[in-house]
Scaffold this active site. Structure first.
Site, PDB file in Angstrom:
ATOM      1  N   SER A 119       1.501   0.583  35.030  1.00 24.07           N
ATOM      2  CA  SER A 119       1.061   1.974  34.912  1.00 24.07           C
ATOM      3  C   SER A 119       2.263   2.919  34.770  1.00 24.07           C
ATOM      4  O   SER A 119       3.045   2.776  33.837  1.00 24.07           O
ATOM      5  CB  SER A 119       0.166   2.321  36.110  1.00 24.07           C
ATOM      6  OG  SER A 119      -0.513   3.531  35.914  1.00 24.07           O
ATOM      7  N   ASP A 174     -10.263  -0.055  31.628  1.00 21.27           N
ATOM      8  CA  ASP A 174      -9.371   0.790  32.434  1.00 21.27           C
ATOM      9  C   ASP A 174      -9.876   2.234  32.445  1.00 21.27           C
ATOM     10  O   ASP A 174      -9.888   2.892  31.399  1.00 21.27           O
ATOM     11  CB  ASP A 174      -7.952   0.729  31.851  1.00 21.27           C
ATOM     12  CG  ASP A 174      -6.904   1.318  32.781  1.00 21.27           C
ATOM     13  OD1 ASP A 174      -7.228   2.276  33.510  1.00 21.27           O
ATOM     14  OD2 ASP A 174      -5.761   0.835  32.766  1.00 21.27           O
ATOM     15  N   HIS A 208      -8.175  -0.717  36.073  1.00 24.08           N
ATOM     16  CA  HIS A 208      -6.754  -0.360  36.168  1.00 24.08           C
ATOM     17  C   HIS A 208      -6.103  -1.214  37.258  1.00 24.08           C
ATOM     18  O   HIS A 208      -5.831  -0.747  38.363  1.00 24.08           O
ATOM     19  CB  HIS A 208      -6.608   1.134  36.476  1.00 24.08           C
ATOM     20  CG  HIS A 208      -5.202   1.645  36.294  1.00 24.08           C
ATOM     21  ND1 HIS A 208      -4.547   1.622  35.082  1.00 24.08           N
ATOM     22  CD2 HIS A 208      -4.321   2.170  37.184  1.00 24.08           C
ATOM     23  CE1 HIS A 208      -3.331   2.125  35.224  1.00 24.08           C
ATOM     24  NE2 HIS A 208      -3.170   2.461  36.494  1.00 24.08           N
TER      25      HIS A 208
END
Length: 232
Positions: A119, A174, A208
Protein backbone atom coordinates in the site's frame (compact mmCIF):
# COMPACT_ATOMS: atom_id res chain seq x y z
CA UNK A 1 19.84 6.96 15.37
CA UNK A 2 21.89 10.13 15.81
CA UNK A 3 21.12 12.74 13.18
CA UNK A 4 18.21 10.73 11.76
CA UNK A 5 14.96 12.69 11.61
CA UNK A 6 12.78 9.58 11.32
CA UNK A 7 11.30 9.45 14.80
CA UNK A 8 10.76 5.71 14.67
CA UNK A 9 12.31 2.70 16.39
CA UNK A 10 14.91 0.54 14.70
CA UNK A 11 13.61 -1.73 11.92
CA UNK A 12 12.33 -5.25 12.49
CA UNK A 13 14.96 -7.54 10.95
CA UNK A 14 14.94 -11.18 9.87
CA UNK A 15 18.65 -12.00 9.65
CA UNK A 16 20.03 -14.28 6.97
CA UNK A 17 20.46 -17.89 8.10
CA UNK A 18 23.97 -17.82 6.67
CA UNK A 19 26.16 -15.02 5.24
CA UNK A 20 23.84 -12.34 3.85
CA UNK A 21 24.55 -11.76 0.15
CA UNK A 22 21.26 -9.99 -0.59
CA UNK A 23 18.68 -7.88 1.24
CA UNK A 24 15.01 -7.00 1.03
CA UNK A 25 13.87 -3.65 2.44
CA UNK A 26 10.09 -3.85 2.82
CA UNK A 27 7.86 -0.91 3.84
CA UNK A 28 4.56 -1.47 5.64
CA UNK A 29 1.25 0.26 4.95
CA UNK A 30 -0.48 3.18 6.70
CA UNK A 31 -1.06 2.71 10.43
CA UNK A 32 0.99 -0.49 10.59
CA UNK A 33 4.52 -1.40 11.74
CA UNK A 34 7.26 -3.55 10.24
CA UNK A 35 6.73 -6.41 12.72
CA UNK A 36 3.93 -8.24 10.90
CA UNK A 37 5.81 -8.11 7.61
CA UNK A 38 9.01 -9.38 9.27
CA UNK A 39 6.97 -12.37 10.49
CA UNK A 40 5.55 -12.89 6.99
CA UNK A 41 9.03 -12.88 5.45
CA UNK A 42 10.34 -15.21 8.16
CA UNK A 43 7.79 -17.69 6.79
CA UNK A 44 9.16 -17.51 3.22
CA UNK A 45 12.77 -16.64 3.98
CA UNK A 46 15.68 -17.47 1.72
CA UNK A 47 18.78 -18.42 3.76
CA UNK A 48 21.16 -15.90 2.12
CA UNK A 49 18.77 -12.93 2.32
CA UNK A 50 18.43 -10.38 5.13
CA UNK A 51 14.92 -8.87 5.46
CA UNK A 52 14.65 -5.32 6.83
CA UNK A 53 11.19 -4.02 7.75
CA UNK A 54 11.44 -0.41 8.97
CA UNK A 55 8.74 1.34 10.98
CA UNK A 56 7.29 4.61 9.68
CA UNK A 57 7.36 7.68 11.92
CA UNK A 58 4.10 8.70 13.59
CA UNK A 59 2.37 11.72 12.06
CA UNK A 60 -1.12 13.22 11.64
CA UNK A 61 -2.79 11.81 8.50
CA UNK A 62 -5.27 13.99 6.61
CA UNK A 63 -7.13 10.98 5.19
CA UNK A 64 -7.94 9.83 8.75
CA UNK A 65 -9.14 13.15 10.20
CA UNK A 66 -5.56 14.17 11.11
CA UNK A 67 -5.26 11.33 13.62
CA UNK A 68 -1.65 10.45 14.38
CA UNK A 69 -0.45 7.05 13.18
CA UNK A 70 2.59 5.45 11.56
CA UNK A 71 2.80 6.92 8.06
CA UNK A 72 5.63 7.39 5.55
CA UNK A 73 4.03 10.63 4.29
CA UNK A 74 0.68 12.40 4.53
CA UNK A 75 -2.21 11.04 2.44
CA UNK A 76 -5.09 13.28 1.34
CA UNK A 77 -7.01 10.66 -0.65
CA UNK A 78 -6.65 7.26 -2.32
CA UNK A 79 -7.72 7.98 -5.87
CA UNK A 80 -5.69 8.86 -8.97
CA UNK A 81 -7.03 12.45 -8.75
CA UNK A 82 -6.17 13.08 -5.09
CA UNK A 83 -3.68 15.79 -4.08
CA UNK A 84 -0.34 14.45 -2.85
CA UNK A 85 2.17 15.32 -0.14
CA UNK A 86 5.07 16.00 -2.51
CA UNK A 87 7.59 17.22 0.07
CA UNK A 88 6.70 14.37 2.45
CA UNK A 89 7.06 11.73 -0.27
CA UNK A 90 10.45 13.11 -1.32
CA UNK A 91 11.66 13.33 2.29
CA UNK A 92 10.56 9.75 3.02
CA UNK A 93 12.25 8.56 -0.18
CA UNK A 94 15.55 10.13 0.90
CA UNK A 95 15.29 8.25 4.21
CA UNK A 96 14.83 4.95 2.35
CA UNK A 97 17.81 5.75 0.11
CA UNK A 98 19.85 6.27 3.30
CA UNK A 99 18.76 2.79 4.47
CA UNK A 100 19.96 1.34 1.14
CA UNK A 101 23.29 3.16 1.58
CA UNK A 102 23.61 1.62 5.04
CA UNK A 103 23.21 -1.91 3.64
CA UNK A 104 25.77 -1.16 0.93
CA UNK A 105 28.17 -0.07 3.70
CA UNK A 106 27.36 -3.38 5.44
CA UNK A 107 28.71 -5.18 2.36
CA UNK A 108 25.61 -5.93 0.26
CA UNK A 109 25.90 -4.38 -3.24
CA UNK A 110 22.89 -2.27 -4.20
CA UNK A 111 22.04 -4.50 -7.19
CA UNK A 112 21.45 -7.28 -4.63
CA UNK A 113 18.94 -5.15 -2.70
CA UNK A 114 15.22 -5.48 -3.43
CA UNK A 115 12.84 -2.73 -2.31
CA UNK A 116 9.25 -3.54 -1.58
CA UNK A 117 6.16 -2.51 0.27
CA UNK A 118 2.44 -2.81 0.86
CA UNK A 119 0.00 0.00 0.00
CA UNK A 120 1.60 3.31 1.07
CA UNK A 121 4.89 1.44 1.58
CA UNK A 122 4.68 -0.06 -1.91
CA UNK A 123 4.01 3.39 -3.34
CA UNK A 124 7.11 4.75 -1.61
CA UNK A 125 9.24 1.81 -2.80
CA UNK A 126 8.24 2.38 -6.45
CA UNK A 127 8.96 6.11 -6.21
CA UNK A 128 12.30 5.53 -4.46
CA UNK A 129 13.52 2.94 -6.99
CA UNK A 130 12.61 5.15 -9.95
CA UNK A 131 14.42 8.19 -8.54
CA UNK A 132 17.41 6.40 -7.01
CA UNK A 133 21.00 6.69 -8.24
CA UNK A 134 21.59 3.25 -6.72
CA UNK A 135 21.17 0.29 -9.07
CA UNK A 136 18.65 -2.00 -7.37
CA UNK A 137 17.49 -5.58 -7.97
CA UNK A 138 13.90 -4.40 -8.28
CA UNK A 139 10.65 -3.79 -6.42
CA UNK A 140 7.89 -5.92 -4.87
CA UNK A 141 4.84 -3.61 -5.03
CA UNK A 142 1.74 -4.95 -3.25
CA UNK A 143 -1.71 -3.27 -3.43
CA UNK A 144 -0.24 0.11 -4.29
CA UNK A 145 0.23 2.96 -6.74
CA UNK A 146 2.97 5.20 -8.14
CA UNK A 147 3.02 8.52 -6.23
CA UNK A 148 3.64 11.85 -7.99
CA UNK A 149 3.12 10.02 -11.28
CA UNK A 150 2.76 13.28 -13.22
CA UNK A 151 6.39 14.09 -12.32
CA UNK A 152 7.46 11.12 -14.49
CA UNK A 153 9.17 10.47 -16.89
CA UNK A 154 11.18 13.61 -16.01
CA UNK A 155 11.70 12.47 -12.39
CA UNK A 156 13.26 9.21 -13.57
CA UNK A 157 15.16 10.65 -16.56
CA UNK A 158 18.53 9.84 -14.95
CA UNK A 159 17.37 6.58 -13.39
CA UNK A 160 19.85 3.69 -13.27
CA UNK A 161 16.94 1.29 -12.75
CA UNK A 162 15.38 1.20 -16.23
CA UNK A 163 16.01 -2.57 -16.38
CA UNK A 164 14.98 -3.47 -12.83
CA UNK A 165 12.40 -6.21 -12.28
CA UNK A 166 9.04 -5.33 -10.71
CA UNK A 167 6.44 -7.69 -9.25
CA UNK A 168 3.18 -5.81 -8.78
CA UNK A 169 0.32 -7.60 -7.00
CA UNK A 170 -3.24 -6.36 -6.43
CA UNK A 171 -6.51 -7.85 -5.22
CA UNK A 172 -9.44 -7.24 -7.59
CA UNK A 173 -11.75 -6.64 -4.60
CA UNK A 174 -9.59 -3.91 -3.01
CA UNK A 175 -11.97 -1.29 -1.51
CA UNK A 176 -9.18 1.10 -0.40
CA UNK A 177 -6.67 1.30 -3.26
CA UNK A 178 -8.91 0.53 -6.24
CA UNK A 179 -7.77 -2.30 -8.53
CA UNK A 180 -7.89 0.07 -11.52
CA UNK A 181 -5.37 2.32 -9.71
CA UNK A 182 -3.04 -0.71 -9.63
CA UNK A 183 -3.50 -1.53 -13.32
CA UNK A 184 -3.01 2.13 -14.31
CA UNK A 185 0.19 2.12 -12.26
CA UNK A 186 1.44 -0.99 -14.11
CA UNK A 187 0.74 0.70 -17.47
CA UNK A 188 2.60 3.83 -16.34
CA UNK A 189 5.54 1.73 -15.10
CA UNK A 190 5.79 0.09 -18.55
CA UNK A 191 6.60 3.52 -20.01
CA UNK A 192 9.35 4.15 -17.43
CA UNK A 193 11.26 0.87 -17.30
CA UNK A 194 11.69 -2.16 -19.56
CA UNK A 195 8.07 -3.42 -19.87
CA UNK A 196 9.28 -7.02 -20.26
CA UNK A 197 10.52 -6.84 -16.65
CA UNK A 198 7.13 -5.95 -15.13
CA UNK A 199 4.91 -8.74 -13.81
CA UNK A 200 1.38 -7.78 -12.71
CA UNK A 201 -0.53 -10.41 -10.75
CA UNK A 202 -4.22 -10.23 -9.89
CA UNK A 203 -5.78 -12.05 -6.93
CA UNK A 204 -9.49 -12.78 -7.31
CA UNK A 205 -11.65 -11.70 -4.39
CA UNK A 206 -8.67 -10.34 -2.41
CA UNK A 207 -9.45 -7.10 -0.51
CA UNK A 208 -6.79 -4.64 0.70
CA UNK A 209 -4.50 -7.26 2.18
CA UNK A 210 -2.02 -10.01 1.32
CA UNK A 211 -2.77 -13.71 0.97
CA UNK A 212 -0.73 -16.96 1.11
CA UNK A 213 -0.83 -17.41 -2.69
CA UNK A 214 0.60 -13.90 -3.09
CA UNK A 215 3.41 -14.57 -0.60
CA UNK A 216 4.37 -17.69 -2.57
CA UNK A 217 4.55 -15.52 -5.70
CA UNK A 218 6.74 -13.02 -3.79
CA UNK A 219 9.05 -15.84 -2.66
CA UNK A 220 9.41 -17.15 -6.25
CA UNK A 221 10.16 -13.65 -7.52
CA UNK A 222 12.83 -13.15 -4.84
CA UNK A 223 14.35 -16.57 -5.57
CA UNK A 224 14.67 -15.62 -9.22
CA UNK A 225 15.95 -12.05 -8.77
CA UNK A 226 18.17 -12.66 -5.71
CA UNK A 227 19.68 -16.12 -6.34
CA UNK A 228 22.34 -17.43 -3.97
CA UNK A 229 25.90 -16.62 -4.98
CA UNK A 230 28.83 -18.85 -4.09
CA UNK A 231 31.52 -17.48 -1.80
CA UNK A 232 34.72 -16.95 -3.73
Amino acid sequence: MCGNNMSAPLPAIVPAARKATAAVIFLHGLGDTGHGWAEAFAGIRLPHVKYICPHAPTMPVSLNMRMSMPSWFDIYGLSPEADEDESGIKRASENIKALIDQEVKNGIPSHRIMLGGFSQGGALSLYTALTSQQKLAGVVALSCWLPLRKSFPQASANSVNKDMHVLQCHGDADPLVPFVFGTQTAEKMKTLINPANITFKTYRGLPHSACPEEMVDVKRFLEKQLPPISDF
